[in-house]
Motif scaffolding. Structure first.
Motif, PDB file in Angstrom:
ATOM      1  N   ILE A  38      53.195  44.293  11.538  1.00  0.00           N
ATOM      2  CA  ILE A  38      52.972  45.380  10.784  1.00  0.00           C
ATOM      3  C   ILE A  38      54.158  45.284   9.513  1.00  0.00           C
ATOM      4  CG2 ILE A  38      53.624  47.778  10.701  1.00  0.00           C
ATOM      5  CD1 ILE A  38      52.382  48.139  13.408  1.00  0.00           C
ATOM      6  N   VAL A  42      52.510  44.704   6.190  1.00  0.00           N
ATOM      7  CA  VAL A  42      52.089  46.178   5.481  1.00  0.00           C
ATOM      8  C   VAL A  42      53.437  46.800   4.927  1.00  0.00           C
ATOM      9  CG1 VAL A  42      51.451  48.623   6.101  1.00  0.00           C
ATOM     10  CG2 VAL A  42      50.479  46.686   7.268  1.00  0.00           C
ATOM     11  N   LEU A  43      54.613  46.824   5.677  1.00  0.00           N
ATOM     12  CA  LEU A  43      55.533  47.600   5.399  1.00  0.00           C
ATOM     13  C   LEU A  43      56.430  46.931   4.044  1.00  0.00           C
ATOM     14  CD1 LEU A  43      56.978  48.831   8.757  1.00  0.00           C
ATOM     15  CD2 LEU A  43      55.555  49.906   7.216  1.00  0.00           C
ATOM     16  N   ALA A  46      54.854  47.156   0.726  1.00  0.00           N
ATOM     17  CA  ALA A  46      54.657  48.417   0.242  1.00  0.00           C
ATOM     18  C   ALA A  46      55.995  48.627  -0.672  1.00  0.00           C
ATOM     19  CB  ALA A  46      54.599  49.399   1.372  1.00  0.00           C
ATOM     20  N   THR A 195      52.619  57.154  -0.811  1.00  0.00           N
ATOM     21  CA  THR A 195      52.126  56.596   0.135  1.00  0.00           C
ATOM     22  C   THR A 195      53.034  55.197   0.426  1.00  0.00           C
ATOM     23  OG1 THR A 195      50.000  57.240   0.108  1.00  0.00           O
ATOM     24  CG2 THR A 195      50.481  55.281   1.428  1.00  0.00           C
ATOM     25  N   LEU A 199      55.715  54.084   3.420  1.00  0.00           N
ATOM     26  CA  LEU A 199      55.654  53.048   4.119  1.00  0.00           C
ATOM     27  C   LEU A 199      56.823  51.944   3.838  1.00  0.00           C
ATOM     28  CD1 LEU A 199      51.814  51.943   3.588  1.00  0.00           C
ATOM     29  CD2 LEU A 199      52.627  52.581   5.816  1.00  0.00           C
ATOM     30  N   ALA A 203      60.273  50.021   6.347  1.00  0.00           N
ATOM     31  CA  ALA A 203      60.280  48.447   6.232  1.00  0.00           C
ATOM     32  C   ALA A 203      61.533  47.741   6.735  1.00  0.00           C
ATOM     33  CB  ALA A 203      59.923  47.845   4.845  1.00  0.00           C
TER      34      ALA A 203
END
Length: 308
Positions: A38, A42-43, A46, A195, A199, A203
């Protein structure tokens, strides 16, 4: 001195927290792999997209920084390759073990670098580290894949696979996305930026906790020449190379600090995955990562004292 310590100490304490959580079994092995994925896919993309997209690169010494970082990486790679015959002859370090020494000497832990840049320099530090990501990540991925394909018995990847791996690398595609938004000025709705910011705010702490969870202190009972070589090359020589090339390129101020952060952090956790995938010595790679992470608590303050 207090500025450096105050910037590094929170990062080290979060690393220690991750190690403690893992040792207590609050989160188990496979659960950690999910958290790492993740953070990785994802993080961190971002925070990179948001930072790169909103950074005024014309106001940063991007060319001088990039030239410094590329020159440092290339010089270290050349030094490591030049030492390979000596390491094989004197210390019986075979091909797969050498690839772990090479990765340990050349790669950098982006998670730790971003966290320290954020603590030491704030938003400007994260923006400067984005320059380092653009300059170093593609180069290091190509070099390390080529070295592994040459010195191991694993399958040598073709040009197509190398390109696909680079395109799929979240640090690369997120940087490219941020640059595209930056250059084109493509407007995004406010909720999209919000958003990314939400996120991205997760991180750094999650990434650093994962670094601590991955430490294997039992691996350090009998450090050998391969482990010691990777430690000295990365944490002693690499900062010296960064300092020298930064001085030649005229890099100064926060940009110089960012260069020294990138040069003095331990090697990247992704090097362990690459070693497993391509027939390198993954066990040695894990030992190198653990020792470098612990030793960086001593060596990084010394390197950063020069920069601040």
């Amino acid at each position: 001195m207090s500025v450096v310590v105050n910037a590094l100490l929170p990062v080290l304490l979060v690393i220690a927290t991750g190690h403690l959580v893992a040792r207590m079994g609050i989160i188990t092995g496979e659960q950690w792999r999910g958290i790492e994925r993740i953070a990785y896919f994802v993080l961190f993309p971002a925070i990179i997209i948001a930072t790169v997209a909103q950074t005024d690169f014309m106001a940063l010494p991007a060319f001088e920084m990039s030239a410094t970082l590329v020159a440092s990486v290339v010089a270290m790679a050349a030094i490591a390759l030049a030492l390979q015959p000596l390491l094989r002859r004197v210390f019986a370090i075979d091909g797969p073990r050498f690839t772990s020494v090479f990765q340990g000497a050349t790669r950098w832990n982006t998670f730790v670098a971003l966290a320290i840049a954020d603590e030491l320099l704030g938003a400007d530090g994260v923006a400067l580290l984005a320059v380092a990501i653009v300059a170093m990540v593609p180069l290091l991925n190509v070099i390390c894949v080529l070295v592994l394909s040459h010195f191991t018995s694993g399958p040598a990847p073709g040009i197509r696979k190398i390109l696909l791996d680079l395109i799929r690398n979240p640090f690369i595609w997120s940087t490219a996305t941020g640059l595209l938004l930056n250059v084109t000025g493509l407007p995004l709705p406010r909720f999209a930026w919000s958003t990314l910011e939400i996120l991205g705010s997760a991180a750094l702490p999650i990434g650093i906790v994962c670094v601590g969870a991955g430490l294997d202190l039992n691996a350090l009972r009998r450090p050998g020449p391969a482990l010691t070589s990777a430690l000295l090359l990365k944490l002693a020589l690499m900062p010296v190379l960064g300092f020298g090339f930064a001085s030649l390129m005229g890099v100064e101020g926060p940009a110089f600090t960012a260069v020294m952060i990138a040069m003095s952090v331990p090697s990247a956790g992704g090097s362990y995955l690459l070693a497993r995938q391509m027939g390198g010595d993954a066990k040695l790679m894990a030992e190198i990562l653990t020792l470098q992470t612990l030793a960086a608590a001593v060596t990084m303050p010394i390197a950063l004292l020069v920069a601040v």
